[in-house]
Design an enzyme around this catalytic site. Structure first.
Site, PDB file in Angstrom:
ATOM      1  N   CYS A  20     -21.569 -45.473  45.787  1.00 21.85           N
ATOM      2  CA  CYS A  20     -20.301 -45.412  45.110  1.00 21.85           C
ATOM      3  C   CYS A  20     -21.482 -45.365  43.423  1.00 21.85           C
ATOM      4  CB  CYS A  20     -20.291 -47.340  44.547  1.00 21.85           C
ATOM      5  SG  CYS A  20     -18.882 -47.320  42.693  1.00 21.85           S
ATOM      6  N   CYS A  34     -22.268 -56.818  42.844  1.00 25.98           N
ATOM      7  CA  CYS A  34     -21.234 -56.328  43.787  1.00 25.98           C
ATOM      8  C   CYS A  34     -21.359 -56.323  44.756  1.00 25.98           C
ATOM      9  CB  CYS A  34     -21.529 -54.901  43.766  1.00 25.98           C
ATOM     10  SG  CYS A  34     -20.359 -53.593  44.894  1.00 25.98           S
ATOM     11  N   CYS A  46     -21.101 -52.600  39.038  1.00 26.28           N
ATOM     12  CA  CYS A  46     -20.651 -53.892  38.951  1.00 26.28           C
ATOM     13  C   CYS A  46     -21.510 -54.393  39.208  1.00 26.28           C
ATOM     14  CB  CYS A  46     -19.295 -53.844  39.841  1.00 26.28           C
ATOM     15  SG  CYS A  46     -18.537 -52.717  39.546  1.00 26.28           S
TER      16      CYS A  46
HETATM   17  C1  LIG Z   1     -16.314 -54.256  47.145  1.00 28.83           C
HETATM   18  S1  LIG Z   1     -15.722 -53.478  46.172  1.00 28.83           S
HETATM   19  C2  LIG Z   1     -15.467 -51.964  47.089  1.00 28.83           C
HETATM   20  C3  LIG Z   1     -13.878 -51.089  46.133  1.00 28.83           C
HETATM   21  C4  LIG Z   1     -13.830 -50.782  44.763  1.00 28.83           C
HETATM   22  N1  LIG Z   1     -14.921 -49.575  44.864  1.00 28.83           N
HETATM   23  C5  LIG Z   1     -14.080 -51.921  43.586  1.00 28.83           C
HETATM   24  O1  LIG Z   1     -13.855 -52.196  43.128  1.00 28.83           O
HETATM   25  O2  LIG Z   1     -12.391 -51.749  44.023  1.00 28.83           O
HETATM   26  C6  LIG Z   1     -13.752 -54.575  46.664  1.00 28.83           C
HETATM   27  C7  LIG Z   1     -13.640 -55.495  46.292  1.00 28.83           C
HETATM   28  O3  LIG Z   1     -14.054 -56.939  46.268  1.00 28.83           O
HETATM   29  C8  LIG Z   1     -15.013 -57.474  44.645  1.00 28.83           C
HETATM   30  N2  LIG Z   1     -16.066 -57.389  44.669  1.00 28.83           N
HETATM   31  C9  LIG Z   1     -17.266 -56.925  44.896  1.00 28.83           C
HETATM   32  N3  LIG Z   1     -18.069 -58.287  44.325  1.00 28.83           N
HETATM   33  C10 LIG Z   1     -17.610 -59.116  44.869  1.00 28.83           C
HETATM   34  C11 LIG Z   1     -17.991 -60.729  44.195  1.00 28.83           C
HETATM   35  N4  LIG Z   1     -19.260 -60.530  44.778  1.00 28.83           N
HETATM   36  N5  LIG Z   1     -16.952 -61.270  44.516  1.00 28.83           N
HETATM   37  C12 LIG Z   1     -15.850 -61.461  44.404  1.00 28.83           C
HETATM   38  N6  LIG Z   1     -15.287 -60.100  44.476  1.00 28.83           N
HETATM   39  C13 LIG Z   1     -16.413 -59.051  44.773  1.00 28.83           C
HETATM   40  C14 LIG Z   1     -14.490 -55.715  44.194  1.00 28.83           C
HETATM   41  O4  LIG Z   1     -14.282 -56.001  42.946  1.00 28.83           O
HETATM   42  C15 LIG Z   1     -13.014 -55.497  44.460  1.00 28.83           C
HETATM   43  O5  LIG Z   1     -11.905 -55.647  44.378  1.00 28.83           O
HETATM   44  S1  SF4 Z   2     -17.675 -53.185  42.807  1.00 32.46           S
HETATM   45 FE1  SF4 Z   2     -19.555 -52.235  44.160  1.00 32.46          FE
HETATM   46  S2  SF4 Z   2     -17.939 -50.316  45.168  1.00 32.46           S
HETATM   47 FE2  SF4 Z   2     -16.640 -51.564  43.276  1.00 32.46          FE
HETATM   48  S3  SF4 Z   2     -16.311 -50.434  41.449  1.00 32.46           S
HETATM   49 FE3  SF4 Z   2     -17.897 -52.331  41.837  1.00 32.46          FE
HETATM   50  S4  SF4 Z   2     -20.538 -51.594  42.763  1.00 32.46           S
HETATM   51 FE4  SF4 Z   2     -19.102 -50.078  42.806  1.00 32.46          FE
END
Ligand SMILES: C[S@@+](CC[C@H](N)C(=O)[O-])C[C@H]1O[C@@H](n2cnc3c(N)ncnc32)[C@H](O)[C@@H]1O
Ligand code: SF4
Length: 348
Positions: free
Chosen positions: A70, A77, A74
Site C-alpha cells: 500500500c 490498518c 493508516c
Molecule cells: C484493509 S483496507 C484495503 C483497501 C484500501 N487500501 C482501503 O483502505 O480502502 C479494506 C477496508 O478495511 C478498513 N480497515 C482497515 N483497518 C481497519 C481496522 N483496524 N478496523 C476496521 N476497518 C479497517 C479500511 O478502512 C478499508 O475500508
Molecule cells: S487501510 Fe491499510 S491498506 Fe487501506 S489505505 Fe490504509 S494502510 Fe493502505
C-alpha cells in the site's frame, strides 16, 4: 552348535523373544511418529473433514485481498504488507473460476491498495474477467482512491458494479494524523473527483469509514449526505493480532481503539443518514470470507488471521472449512443486499 545351545536355554530364549518384540514395536512407533509429523491431519480428522467438506458453506460473497502492499500508512490498518506477493494473473483467474463454480455471486477486490499492482491494470483485468467471462452479478472494489485515474474508468468502468472509497474524516489534519494520506495530497479532493467519475461512468459509489480515537467525535452527516453514496459502511476500529496488534505486527493500533459506547454515540449522532450500515467489532470479525494473496481463506476466530490451504491446491470446499466464516452474522450485518448495479435503479 551355538544356535542349539541358545535355544536349549529357556532364559536366553526368553531374552531373544523380548528383544525381537522390542525391535518390532520400536519400528512401528517410529513409522507412526514419522507419518504423524509429515501428514497434516490424522485419519480421524480426515473423516470429520470429509463430512465438513460435503456440507461446506457456499462462498456467495468473497473478498480477495490480492496484494498487501500500500502507498498509505493508516495507523490502524489490519491488512498489512507482510509479503509483497501477488499471484500471476492466470492463477488468480483460475481461482476466481473455482469460486464461481462453487457458487460465488459477488467478488470484492481489496488489499493493501488494489490499484497498485501494474498501475491498476492487474485489477482491471480481474474486474473484466469476473464480469465478462464469469458473468458475476456483482463486482466491487475497496480502495483508498489515491491511485485511480479517469482512464481506468474509461477502460474498465462498465464492468464494475460498486466502488467503495475509504474516508474516515473530511478534515485533512485528521487524515494526516491517521496516516490516511500520501504526502500532502488531499484525500478529500480525490474522493470528490472519484464520486463524479462514478456518476459519469455509471459505477455505484460507496464510502467506508473506520471510527477510531481520532474521528470519533466528528459529525460527518453533511459531507456524507452531499456525496450521497449507495452505502456508507461504518466500522468500529478492529484489532487483529499479528497485523495491527502484538509482537509480529507491522502496526500498533491500540491507540486507535474505541469502546462499544463511543461507537454507539457516533452511530446515534449519524442516525439521520439512511445509507449508514454499522459494523461493530462483534459483527465484523467473522462475517467476511477473506482470501489472502495466495488465495487462502483467513480465519479470524482466534483474534488473528489463521490461513487455510490455498483454494488453488485443495479446492474451494476443503479450504473454506478453515475460513471460520459465520454465515448467520454475515446475513445479520446485511451482507446480502442489492449488489448488481443493474438492479439498483440509480439515476446516473
Ligand atoms: C484493509 S483496507 C484495503 C483497501 C484500501 N487500501 C482501503 O483502505 O480502502 C479494506 C477496508 O478495511 C478498513 N480497515 C482497515 N483497518 C481497519 C481496522 N483496524 N478496523 C476496521 N476497518 C479497517 C479500511 O478502512 C478499508 O475500508
Ligand atoms: S487501510 Fe491499510 S491498506 Fe487501506 S489505505 Fe490504509 S494502510 Fe493502505
Amino acid at each position: 552348535m551355538q544356535f542349539f545351545s541358545v535355544v536349549s536355554s529357556p532364559v536366553l530364549l526368553l531374552q531373544l523373544c523380548i528383544s525381537t518384540l522390542h525391535h518390532m514395536f520400536a519400528s512401528i512407533f517410529s513409522a507412526v511418529r514419522y507419518w504423524r509429523t509429515t501428514s497434516p491431519v490424522s485419519p480421524v480428522d480426515r473423516k470429520v473433514d470429509q463430512r465438513k467438506v460435503q456440507n461446506a458453506t457456499t462462498p456467495t460473497s468473497v473478498n480477495y485481498h490480492f496484494t498487501r502492499k500500500c502507498n498509505y500508512k493508516c495507523g490502524f490498518c489490519f491488512h498489512t504488507a507482510k509479503t509483497s506477493f501477488v499471484l500471476p494473473l492466470e492463477e488468480a483467474k483460475r481461482g476466481l473460476k473455482l469460486l464461481k463454480e462453487s457458487g460465488m455471486e459477488k467478488i470484492n477486490f481489496s488489499g493493501g491498495e488494489p490499484f497498485l499492482p501494474d498501475k491498476g491494470e492487474f485489477l482491471g483485468k480481474l474486474v473484466q474477467y469476473c464480469k465478462q467471462d464469469l458473468q458475476l452479478p456483482s463486482v466491487s472494489i475497496v480502495s483508498n482512491g489515491s491511485m485511480i485515474k479517469e482512464t481506468w474508468f474509461q477502460k474498465y468502468g462498465a464492468d464494475l458494479d460498486i466502488l467503495a472509497i475509504s474516508c474516515d474524516s473530511f478534515d485533512e489534519a485528521t487524515n494526516q494524523l491517521i496516516g490516511r494520506a500520501q504526502g500532502k495530497k488531499s484525500h478529500v479532493d480525490n474522493l470528490l473527483k472519484i464520486k463524479n467519475w462514478c456518476l459519469q461512468y455509471k459505477v455505484a459509489f460507496k464510502i467506508n469509514s473506520v471510527i477510531n480515537t481520532f474521528n470519533v467525535d466528528e459529525d460527518l452527516t453533511e459531507n456524507i449526505l452531499q456525496l450521497n453514496p449507495v452505502r456508507w459502511k461504518v466500522f468500529q476500529c478492529l484489532l487483529i493480532d499479528g497485523e495491527n496488534a502484538g509482537e509480529s505486527a507491522l502496526r500498533e493500533a491500540e491507540r486507535f481503539v474505541i469502546s462499544e459506547q463511543q461507537f454507539q454515540e457516533f452511530l446515534d449522532r449519524h442516525s439521520s443518514v439512511s445509507c449508514l450500515v454499522p459494523e461493530s467489532n462483534e459483527k465484523m470479525r467473522n462475517s467476511y470470507l477473506i482470501l489472502d494473496e495466495y488465495m487462502r481463506f483467513l480465519d479470524c476466530r482466534e483474534g488473528r488471521k489463521d490461513p487455510s490451504k490455498s483454494i488453488l491446491d485443495v479446492g474451494v470446499k476443503e479450504a473454506i472449512c478453515f475460513s471460520g466464516f459465520d454465515e448467520k452474522m454475515f446475513l445479520k450485518r446485511g451482507g446480502k443486499y442489492v449488489w448488481s448495479k443493474a438492479d439498483m435503479k440509480l439515476e446516473w
